[in-house]
Design a protein around this motif. Structure first.
Motif, short mmCIF file in Angstrom:
data_model
loop_
_atom_site.label_atom_id
_atom_site.label_comp_id
_atom_site.label_asym_id
_atom_site.label_seq_id
_atom_site.Cartn_x
_atom_site.Cartn_y
_atom_site.Cartn_z
N GLY A 200 88.71 -60.59 -53.89
CA GLY A 200 90.06 -60.96 -54.25
C GLY A 200 90.27 -62.46 -54.21
O GLY A 200 89.39 -63.24 -54.60
N ALA A 201 91.41 -62.86 -53.69
CA ALA A 201 91.73 -64.28 -53.56
C ALA A 201 91.54 -64.78 -52.13
O ALA A 201 91.97 -65.88 -51.79
CB ALA A 201 93.16 -64.54 -54.02
N ASP A 202 90.92 -63.97 -51.29
CA ASP A 202 90.78 -64.35 -49.88
C ASP A 202 89.84 -65.54 -49.71
O ASP A 202 88.80 -65.62 -50.37
CB ASP A 202 90.21 -63.17 -49.07
CG ASP A 202 91.20 -62.03 -48.93
OD1 ASP A 202 92.37 -62.21 -49.30
OD2 ASP A 202 90.77 -60.96 -48.46
N PRO A 203 90.16 -66.45 -48.79
CA PRO A 203 89.21 -67.51 -48.45
C PRO A 203 88.07 -66.93 -47.62
O PRO A 203 88.16 -65.82 -47.09
CB PRO A 203 90.06 -68.47 -47.62
CG PRO A 203 91.08 -67.59 -46.97
CD PRO A 203 91.40 -66.53 -48.00
N PHE A 204 86.98 -67.68 -47.51
CA PHE A 204 85.90 -67.25 -46.64
C PHE A 204 86.36 -67.39 -45.19
O PHE A 204 86.83 -68.44 -44.76
CB PHE A 204 84.64 -68.08 -46.88
CG PHE A 204 83.95 -67.72 -48.17
CD1 PHE A 204 83.06 -66.66 -48.21
CD2 PHE A 204 84.21 -68.42 -49.34
CE1 PHE A 204 82.42 -66.30 -49.40
CE2 PHE A 204 83.58 -68.07 -50.53
CZ PHE A 204 82.69 -67.01 -50.55
N ALA A 205 86.24 -66.29 -44.44
CA ALA A 205 86.77 -66.24 -43.08
C ALA A 205 85.72 -66.71 -42.07
O ALA A 205 84.51 -66.69 -42.33
CB ALA A 205 87.21 -64.82 -42.75
N GLU A 206 86.21 -67.09 -40.91
CA GLU A 206 85.33 -67.49 -39.81
C GLU A 206 84.78 -66.29 -39.04
O GLU A 206 83.67 -66.31 -38.52
CB GLU A 206 86.08 -68.41 -38.85
CG GLU A 206 86.50 -69.75 -39.45
CD GLU A 206 85.31 -70.65 -39.73
OE1 GLU A 206 84.29 -70.51 -39.03
OE2 GLU A 206 85.40 -71.50 -40.63
N LEU A 207 85.58 -65.22 -38.97
CA LEU A 207 85.22 -64.04 -38.20
C LEU A 207 85.55 -62.78 -39.00
O LEU A 207 86.41 -62.82 -39.89
CB LEU A 207 85.99 -64.00 -36.87
CG LEU A 207 85.68 -65.12 -35.87
CD1 LEU A 207 86.70 -65.08 -34.73
CD2 LEU A 207 84.26 -64.98 -35.33
N PRO A 208 84.90 -61.66 -38.70
CA PRO A 208 85.24 -60.42 -39.39
C PRO A 208 86.71 -60.08 -39.26
O PRO A 208 87.32 -60.24 -38.21
CB PRO A 208 84.36 -59.37 -38.68
CG PRO A 208 83.21 -60.14 -38.13
CD PRO A 208 83.78 -61.47 -37.74
N ARG A 209 87.28 -59.61 -40.34
CA ARG A 209 88.67 -59.15 -40.46
C ARG A 209 89.69 -60.24 -40.12
O ARG A 209 90.81 -59.94 -39.75
CB ARG A 209 88.90 -57.90 -39.60
CG ARG A 209 87.97 -56.74 -39.99
CD ARG A 209 88.57 -55.39 -39.66
NE ARG A 209 88.93 -55.23 -38.28
CZ ARG A 209 88.10 -54.82 -37.34
NH1 ARG A 209 86.85 -54.56 -37.64
NH2 ARG A 209 88.51 -54.69 -36.10
N ASP A 210 89.31 -61.51 -40.29
CA ASP A 210 90.29 -62.59 -40.16
C ASP A 210 91.32 -62.53 -41.27
O ASP A 210 92.51 -62.84 -41.06
CB ASP A 210 89.58 -63.95 -40.21
CG ASP A 210 89.35 -64.52 -38.81
OD1 ASP A 210 89.66 -63.83 -37.83
OD2 ASP A 210 88.85 -65.65 -38.71
N ASN A 211 90.89 -62.14 -42.47
CA ASN A 211 91.82 -62.10 -43.60
C ASN A 211 92.71 -60.87 -43.60
O ASN A 211 93.77 -60.87 -44.21
CB ASN A 211 91.04 -62.15 -44.92
CG ASN A 211 90.45 -63.52 -45.19
OD1 ASN A 211 91.11 -64.53 -44.96
ND2 ASN A 211 89.22 -63.55 -45.68
N SER A 212 92.27 -59.83 -42.94
CA SER A 212 93.04 -58.58 -42.88
C SER A 212 92.61 -57.83 -41.62
O SER A 212 91.41 -57.72 -41.34
CB SER A 212 92.78 -57.72 -44.11
OG SER A 212 93.41 -56.46 -44.00
N PRO A 213 93.56 -57.31 -40.83
CA PRO A 213 93.19 -56.62 -39.60
C PRO A 213 92.42 -55.33 -39.84
O PRO A 213 91.79 -54.80 -38.93
CB PRO A 213 94.53 -56.35 -38.92
CG PRO A 213 95.52 -56.36 -40.04
CD PRO A 213 95.02 -57.35 -41.02
N MET A 214 92.46 -54.81 -41.08
CA MET A 214 91.74 -53.59 -41.43
C MET A 214 91.07 -53.80 -42.78
O MET A 214 91.58 -54.52 -43.63
CB MET A 214 92.71 -52.40 -41.50
CG MET A 214 92.05 -51.08 -41.88
SD MET A 214 93.19 -49.70 -41.76
CE MET A 214 93.32 -49.53 -39.96
#
Length: 346
Positions: A200-214
């Motif tokens: 999608g449009a999510d940035p690359f996260a630092e940790l798992p599920r940083d962009n979404s809790p699920m």
């Protein structure tokens, strides 16, 4: 891919937990929309009760090795595929499975090809066996547990509901007398530009599920579809199904109307998705009927194709000399088609 030497499927197993989550209960508790449950068509899904994914894989592996009469000590390769969290960070579930079953001389390899992982692991195992002289054996396992809070088995995706399970397949090259199936070919193709559908449009996260809790594949797919529409994906899906089916048949030296082909086994996706996106193109490609053996399990993550192999054996679905096609696909996107044959009687 057509193996240079016949590859035997010595055994295949599925391990399902005892727990079940019914669609009726999920709808009543508002954990899934009634319309979505109808479109999926799964009356219930298998749910692990305390068992981790790697522990389930060990159970499936032991069952397959026992059924095939293959000692763990004789395995040259162990490939384990998964798509969801395996229980530890910076840790190899493939090595754990090898350790637990006593395969101390094998080379364990982890495969992360999302839902096509089981097919990718089979292809890698066959390729590795083909490089070695003499009789060689490999074990392919898959396992996933789709539990909260990180995953919603009913709502994390469109067109698929996820069941907890593990699978195991024992491969032998060259094939031996008594192997229930021969792998005639396994053809894979990919459309890498579709990786965006799960980003999608999510940035690359630092940790798992940083962009979404699920894990929320619906959310990223909505972003992709708003920008691109559904028709480009539908066309690629049709083209890739055609590509892998015709490629697998060509590699196996078969015509699409060969009467020995008894069925085309569908991936364990929702009923509406299979009816709209898979069955129409397959009817144009192959004379044999499509079959769906996933109603009672839902989508098994990486395990759909290996589970299909297990069902072919368990159901005695092929008489000697008959052939089956097994299809699979996964995010990325990647598609695979396997051609298997029940050996003829001597």
């Amino acid at each position: 891919m057509r193996p240079p030497v016949p590859v035997g499927i010595a055994a295949a197993a599925v391990w399902l937990p005892h727990g079940r989550d019914s669609a009726e209960c999920a709808v009543a508790e508002q954990r899934v929309e009634a319309r979505a449950a109808r479109d999926l068509g799964h009356p219930r899904l298998p749910v692990a009760d305390g068992e981790s994914a790697p522990e389930m894989a060990v159970l499936a592996a032991r069952s397959a090795l026992r059924s095939g009469g293959v000692p763990a000590a004789g395995l040259a390769l162990l490939c384990h595929a998964w798509m969801h969290y395996q229980g530890h960070d910076l840790w190899s579930p493939a090595h754990y499975i090898a350790h637990q079953i006593g395969a101390h001389d094998t080379v364990p390899v982890g495969i992360q090809q999302i839902c096509n992982g089981g097919a990718a692991a089979l292809e890698l195992a066959v390729a590795r066996l083909s490089l070695e002289p003499g009789e060689r054996r490999a074990l392919v396992t898959t396992a996933d547990r789709f539990g909260a809070p990180g995953f919603d088995r009913w709502r994390s995706d469109y067109g698929a509901a996820y069941g907890d399970a593990a699978t195991a397949v024992v491969l032998r090259q060259p094939a031996a007398a008594g192997d229930p199936l021969l792998l005639r070919s396994l053809h894979t193709a990919a459309a890498p530009h579709l990786e965006e559908m799960h980003r999608g449009a999510d940035p690359f996260a630092e940790l798992p599920r940083d962009n979404s809790p699920m894990v929320d594949m619906r959310r990223t797919k909505r972003v992709y579809l708003r920008e691109n529409g559904v028709e480009p994906f539908n066309k690629v899906n049709d083209d890739m199904i055609r590509h892998v089916v015709t490629g697998a048949l060509r590699d196996a030296g078969l015509a699409a109307d060969d009467p020995r082909i008894r069925f085309v086994l569908l991936p364990r996706l929702g009923r509406k998705t299979l009816e709209s996106a898979w069955k129409p193109v397959l009817r144009e490609l192959v004379a044999a009927p499509t079959v769906d053996w996933g109603r009672e399990t839902g989508h098994l993550g990486t395990g759909d194709l290996p589970a299909g192999l297990s069902e072919v054996v368990r159901r005695s679905a092929l008489a000697p000399g008959q052939i089956g096609l097994l299809l699979n696909a996964g995010a990325g996107f990647t598609w695979s088609c396997a051609v298997v044959e029940a050996p003829g009687r001597d």
